[in-house]
Design a protein around this motif. Structure first.
Motif, PDB file in Angstrom:
ATOM      1  N   ALA A  75       1.015  -1.290   0.012  1.00 43.03           N
ATOM      2  CA  ALA A  75       0.108   0.145   0.050  1.00 43.03           C
ATOM      3  C   ALA A  75       0.777   1.286  -0.016  1.00 43.03           C
ATOM      4  N   GLY A  76       1.936   1.153   0.917  1.00 44.43           N
ATOM      5  CA  GLY A  76       2.913   2.382   0.849  1.00 44.43           C
ATOM      6  C   GLY A  76       3.540   2.601  -0.461  1.00 44.43           C
ATOM      7  N   GLU A  77       3.831   1.375  -1.061  1.00 45.01           N
ATOM      8  CA  GLU A  77       4.728   1.436  -2.362  1.00 45.01           C
ATOM      9  C   GLU A  77       3.704   1.804  -3.777  1.00 45.01           C
ATOM     10  N   THR A  78       2.624   1.484  -3.661  1.00 47.18           N
ATOM     11  CA  THR A  78       1.793   1.681  -4.826  1.00 47.18           C
ATOM     12  C   THR A  78       0.746   2.711  -4.703  1.00 47.18           C
ATOM     13  N   GLY A  79       0.526   2.955  -3.176  1.00 47.77           N
ATOM     14  CA  GLY A  79      -0.432   4.322  -3.243  1.00 47.77           C
ATOM     15  C   GLY A  79      -1.760   3.429  -3.335  1.00 47.77           C
ATOM     16  N   GLU A  80      -1.999   1.962  -3.501  1.00 49.41           N
ATOM     17  CA  GLU A  80      -3.567   1.612  -3.345  1.00 49.41           C
ATOM     18  C   GLU A  80      -3.611   0.816  -2.082  1.00 49.41           C
ATOM     19  N   GLU A  81      -5.201   1.283  -1.852  1.00 52.94           N
ATOM     20  CA  GLU A  81      -5.596   0.507  -0.595  1.00 52.94           C
ATOM     21  C   GLU A  81      -5.597  -1.096  -0.871  1.00 52.94           C
TER      22      GLU A  81
ATOM     23  N   PRO B 259      -2.507   3.719   2.166  1.00 57.13           N
ATOM     24  CA  PRO B 259      -1.559   4.676   1.824  1.00 57.13           C
ATOM     25  C   PRO B 259      -1.460   5.946   2.591  1.00 57.13           C
TER      26      PRO B 259
ATOM     27  N   ASP C 132       0.028  10.042   2.864  1.00 58.77           N
ATOM     28  CA  ASP C 132       1.150  11.273   2.584  1.00 58.77           C
ATOM     29  C   ASP C 132       1.851  11.555   3.715  1.00 58.77           C
TER      30      ASP C 132
ATOM     31  N   ASP D 171       4.944   5.455   5.167  1.00 60.41           N
ATOM     32  CA  ASP D 171       4.012   5.599   4.063  1.00 60.41           C
ATOM     33  C   ASP D 171       2.691   4.881   4.028  1.00 60.41           C
ATOM     34  N   ALA D 172       2.280   4.256   5.019  1.00 60.88           N
ATOM     35  CA  ALA D 172       1.086   3.393   4.973  1.00 60.88           C
ATOM     36  C   ALA D 172       0.643   3.357   6.491  1.00 60.88           C
TER      37      ALA D 172
END
Length: 246
Positions: free
Chosen positions: A25-31, A92, A94, A159-160
């Motif tokens: 989730a942190g790497e891709t920005g996808e839940e 994810p 910010d 990041d997540a």
């Protein structure tokens, strides 16, 4: 959003799969979200490991047929009977310094929506001397009121965040029979009457129905084109690959 289904072959692989959800989730920005029935186990919190009779608590769990695991987040011991439902929502971030309370509130809201879907009347809060006491819990109300049916914890990294918890679906007597001696060994107050289940409140005692209700509450529907299905085995494979690389 990724929707993960299934239980891994072992408790260790299950934990690795959820950890991979958080990392990705942190790497891709996808839940990502999963709801499942963990293996029969007692998950002890960090504070439990410092109890004078922690070894006795562990032995008590094993003698009753429960595996013993230790977790880095959450509070006191939680029992998974094989029909207890767990859920995990990887989100994810910010800015890890913001949104902690809002994520907790959203997690509690999601559980309340799922319980309502199952015909269970519940609200925020917990009774005194409950298992894994915490500020973010859900209890039954109404005619079958009082018992804690869910607790929620949160793990935050740069990041997540992972908002995770459990829902007690059935088997109240089994939970009480286990938790009473375990909490006694840990020297933590525990009232057997503080345990509640979905079945106690007249809801279905089917863990799979609880899993689907949690999915609907947290992500909507699996038919949404933005939701991608994924098996837990795929996450286990990713975790193993990442471990080999490391």
């Amino acid at each position: 959003m990724r929707l993960v289904r299934g239980r891994a072959a072992t408790p260790a692989e299950d934990r690795a799969a959820t950890a991979t959800m958080l990392t990705r989730a942190g790497e891709t920005g996808e839940e990502a979200f999963r709801a499942w029935t963990p293996h029969r186990q007692v998950a002890f919190g960090r504070r439990d490991t410092h109890a004078d009779d922690y070894d006795l608590a562990r032995r008590t769990a094993r003698e009753r047929g429960y595996a013993v695991v230790e977790r880095s987040v959450g509070g006191r011991a939680v029992a998974y009977t094989g029909s207890t439902v767990a859920f995990a929502h990887a989100i994810p971030l910010d800015d890890p310094r913001r949104g902690l309370t809002e994520r907790y509130e959203a997690g509690v809201d999601g559980v309340l929506v799922a319980l309502s879907d199952l015909g269970v009347d519940a609200d925020r809060g917990e009774p005194a001397d409950s298992f894994c006491p915490g500020d973010h819990s859900v209890r039954l109300v109404g005619a079958n009121g009082g018992g804690k049916v869910s607790g929620i914890a949160q793990r935050v990294q740069s990041d997540a965040a992972l908002v995770a918890g459990c829902v007690l679906v059935n088997g109240r007597e089994d939970l009480v029979d286990l938790l009473t001696p375990v909490y006694e060994a840990l020297a933590v107050p525990f009232d057997p009457a503080s345990v509640g289940t979905v079945e106690d409140a007249g809801g279905p005692g089917d863990p799979e129905r609880a899993c689907r209700a949690l999915e609907r509450a947290f992500i909507g529907t699996e038919d949404d084109p933005l939701v991608r299905m994924e098996s837990v085995d795929a996450l286990v494979s990713l975790a193993a690959r990442d471990s080999d690389v490391a």
